[in-house]
Design a protein around this motif. Structure first.
Motif, PDB file in Angstrom:
ATOM      1  N   PHE A  36       0.843  -1.200   0.000  1.00 52.47           N
ATOM      2  CA  PHE A  36       0.000   0.000   0.000  1.00 52.47           C
ATOM      3  C   PHE A  36       0.876   1.247   0.000  1.00 52.47           C
ATOM      4  CE2 PHE A  36      -2.418   3.449   1.895  1.00 52.47           C
ATOM      5  CZ  PHE A  36      -3.590   3.383   1.175  1.00 52.47           C
ATOM      6  N   LYS A  37       0.523   2.207  -0.839  1.00 52.99           N
ATOM      7  CA  LYS A  37       1.273   3.458  -0.952  1.00 52.99           C
ATOM      8  C   LYS A  37       0.477   4.589  -0.303  1.00 52.99           C
ATOM      9  CE  LYS A  37       4.332   1.390  -3.533  1.00 52.99           C
ATOM     10  NZ  LYS A  37       5.297   0.628  -2.801  1.00 52.99           N
ATOM     11  N   ALA A  38       1.051   5.159   0.754  1.00 54.92           N
ATOM     12  CA  ALA A  38       0.389   6.259   1.465  1.00 54.92           C
ATOM     13  C   ALA A  38       0.297   7.487   0.569  1.00 54.92           C
ATOM     14  CB  ALA A  38       1.164   6.591   2.732  1.00 54.92           C
ATOM     15  N   ARG A  39      -0.818   8.210   0.695  1.00 55.18           N
ATOM     16  CA  ARG A  39      -1.038   9.424  -0.087  1.00 55.18           C
ATOM     17  C   ARG A  39      -1.423  10.560   0.855  1.00 55.18           C
ATOM     18  NH1 ARG A  39      -5.504   8.883  -3.886  1.00 55.18           N
ATOM     19  NH2 ARG A  39      -6.504   7.892  -2.140  1.00 55.18           N
ATOM     20  N   ASP A  40      -1.331  11.774   0.355  1.00 54.67           N
ATOM     21  CA  ASP A  40      -1.775  12.942   1.114  1.00 54.67           C
ATOM     22  C   ASP A  40      -2.246  14.000   0.130  1.00 54.67           C
ATOM     23  OD1 ASP A  40      -2.378  14.666   3.186  1.00 54.67           O
ATOM     24  OD2 ASP A  40      -0.327  14.861   3.920  1.00 54.67           O
ATOM     25  N   VAL A  41      -3.079  14.899   0.617  1.00 59.54           N
ATOM     26  CA  VAL A  41      -3.607  15.987  -0.194  1.00 59.54           C
ATOM     27  C   VAL A  41      -2.801  17.245   0.109  1.00 59.54           C
ATOM     28  CG1 VAL A  41      -5.623  17.437  -0.641  1.00 59.54           C
ATOM     29  CG2 VAL A  41      -5.930  14.994  -0.193  1.00 59.54           C
ATOM     30  N   ASP A  42      -2.291  17.874  -0.929  1.00 60.89           N
ATOM     31  CA  ASP A  42      -1.619  19.161  -0.776  1.00 60.89           C
ATOM     32  C   ASP A  42      -2.726  20.205  -0.619  1.00 60.89           C
ATOM     33  OD1 ASP A  42      -0.456  21.674  -1.155  1.00 60.89           O
ATOM     34  OD2 ASP A  42       0.912  20.970  -2.705  1.00 60.89           O
TER      35      ASP A  42
END
Length: 113
Positions: A36-42
């Motif tokens: 799983f690849k962690a993501r974030d919102v700019d």
């Protein structure tokens, strides 16, 4: 444009914070999922996009670069995700409180209080 609305930028900010909360919650939920690849919102990029009349939350969502890579390919760093989630939740609540205050002001003005 969001700045032209009754609530200014705060309505768009609430939307971005809500979407970010979902992304961070997904990261936390998948902390032990191999690969799983962690993501974030700019936040700034997503907000600017919404203010420009575009739905740029997807474009402003990027993969997170981990400080330490996991053997199974998972890039979630649970403590970082939990901290980001808590900070975002406080910011969400602050924005919501501001909007509630604004709604109360408008309601009082309409009633003539």
């Amino acid at each position: 444009m969001a700045g032209d609305t009754l609530f200014g930028v705060h309505g768009a900010a609430l939307e971005v914070r809500s979407q970010r909360m979902g992304v961070l919650a997904s990261n936390i939920a998948n902390a032990s999922t191999p690969g799983f690849k962690a993501r974030d919102v700019d936040f700034k990029s997503a907000l600017a996009s919404l203010e420009g009349g575009q739905d740029g939350i997807d474009a402003a969502t990027k993969y997170r670069v981990p400080m330490q890579t996991s053997m199974d390919g998972n890039t979630v760093e649970l403590s970082s995700e939990q901290t980001a989630f808590a900070e975002n939740a406080v910011q969400y609540q602050t924005t919501l409180s501001f909007l509630n205050g604004r709604i109360s002001q408008i309601t009082r003005a309409l009633k003539g209080d």
